[in-house]
Design a protein around this motif. Structure first.
Motif, short mmCIF file in Angstrom:
data_model
loop_
_atom_site.label_atom_id
_atom_site.label_comp_id
_atom_site.label_asym_id
_atom_site.label_seq_id
_atom_site.Cartn_x
_atom_site.Cartn_y
_atom_site.Cartn_z
N GLY A 189 0.81 -1.21 0.00
CA GLY A 189 0.00 0.00 0.00
C GLY A 189 0.85 1.26 0.00
N ALA A 190 1.90 1.26 0.80
CA ALA A 190 2.77 2.44 0.88
C ALA A 190 3.51 2.67 -0.43
N VAL A 191 4.04 1.62 -1.02
CA VAL A 191 4.76 1.74 -2.28
C VAL A 191 3.82 2.20 -3.39
N THR A 192 2.63 1.62 -3.43
CA THR A 192 1.65 2.00 -4.45
C THR A 192 1.28 3.47 -4.32
N THR A 193 1.09 3.93 -3.09
CA THR A 193 0.76 5.34 -2.87
C THR A 193 1.89 6.24 -3.35
N LEU A 194 3.12 5.90 -3.00
CA LEU A 194 4.26 6.73 -3.41
C LEU A 194 4.42 6.76 -4.92
N LEU A 195 4.26 5.61 -5.56
CA LEU A 195 4.38 5.57 -7.01
C LEU A 195 3.26 6.36 -7.68
N THR A 196 2.06 6.25 -7.17
CA THR A 196 0.93 7.00 -7.72
C THR A 196 1.17 8.49 -7.58
N GLN A 197 1.65 8.92 -6.42
CA GLN A 197 1.94 10.33 -6.20
C GLN A 197 3.05 10.82 -7.12
N ALA A 198 3.95 9.93 -7.50
CA ALA A 198 5.04 10.29 -8.40
C ALA A 198 4.62 10.24 -9.87
N GLY A 199 3.38 9.81 -10.12
CA GLY A 199 2.88 9.78 -11.48
C GLY A 199 3.16 8.49 -12.23
N VAL A 200 3.58 7.45 -11.51
CA VAL A 200 3.86 6.15 -12.14
C VAL A 200 2.56 5.34 -12.13
N GLU A 201 2.30 4.63 -13.22
CA GLU A 201 1.12 3.79 -13.26
C GLU A 201 1.22 2.70 -12.20
N VAL A 202 0.15 2.52 -11.44
CA VAL A 202 0.18 1.59 -10.32
C VAL A 202 0.47 0.17 -10.78
N GLY A 203 0.01 -0.23 -11.94
CA GLY A 203 0.24 -1.59 -12.44
C GLY A 203 1.71 -1.94 -12.56
N VAL A 204 2.57 -0.95 -12.65
CA VAL A 204 4.00 -1.22 -12.78
C VAL A 204 4.56 -1.84 -11.51
N THR A 205 3.90 -1.69 -10.38
CA THR A 205 4.40 -2.27 -9.13
C THR A 205 4.44 -3.78 -9.21
#
Length: 75
Positions: free
Chosen positions: A42-58
């Motif tokens: 959840g934390a990584v997904t939130t950070l990536l989303t805030q950085a503009g990275v597509e969540v599916g890339v996680t």
């Protein structure tokens, strides 16, 4: 929405503070294994989303870091 998210996260992390480290990291058969791994996801997904990275890339990051897939990641 942000206020609700903050309220929910506070409640979630307060509840998790009552667990021992071992209990938090124990595999519970959940999708991500342990409570610890679920919170991490959840934390990584939130950070990536805030950085503009597509969540599916996680998913590709998790596969690459676990060694189960040989993929090059391009951001």
């Amino acid at each position: 929405m942000a206020r609700y998210n903050r309220w929910l996260n506070e409640r979630l992390y307060d509840a998790c503070e009552t667990l021992t480290d071992a209990d938090r990291k124990r595999d519970r058969g959940a999708f991500f294994g342990s409570i610890h791994q679920t919170l991490h996801r959840g934390a990584v997904t939130t950070l990536l989303t805030q950085a503009g990275v597509e969540v599916g890339v996680t998913d590709r990051i998790a596969l690459a870091s676990s060694g189960t897939a040989q993929q090059s990641l391009c951001f």
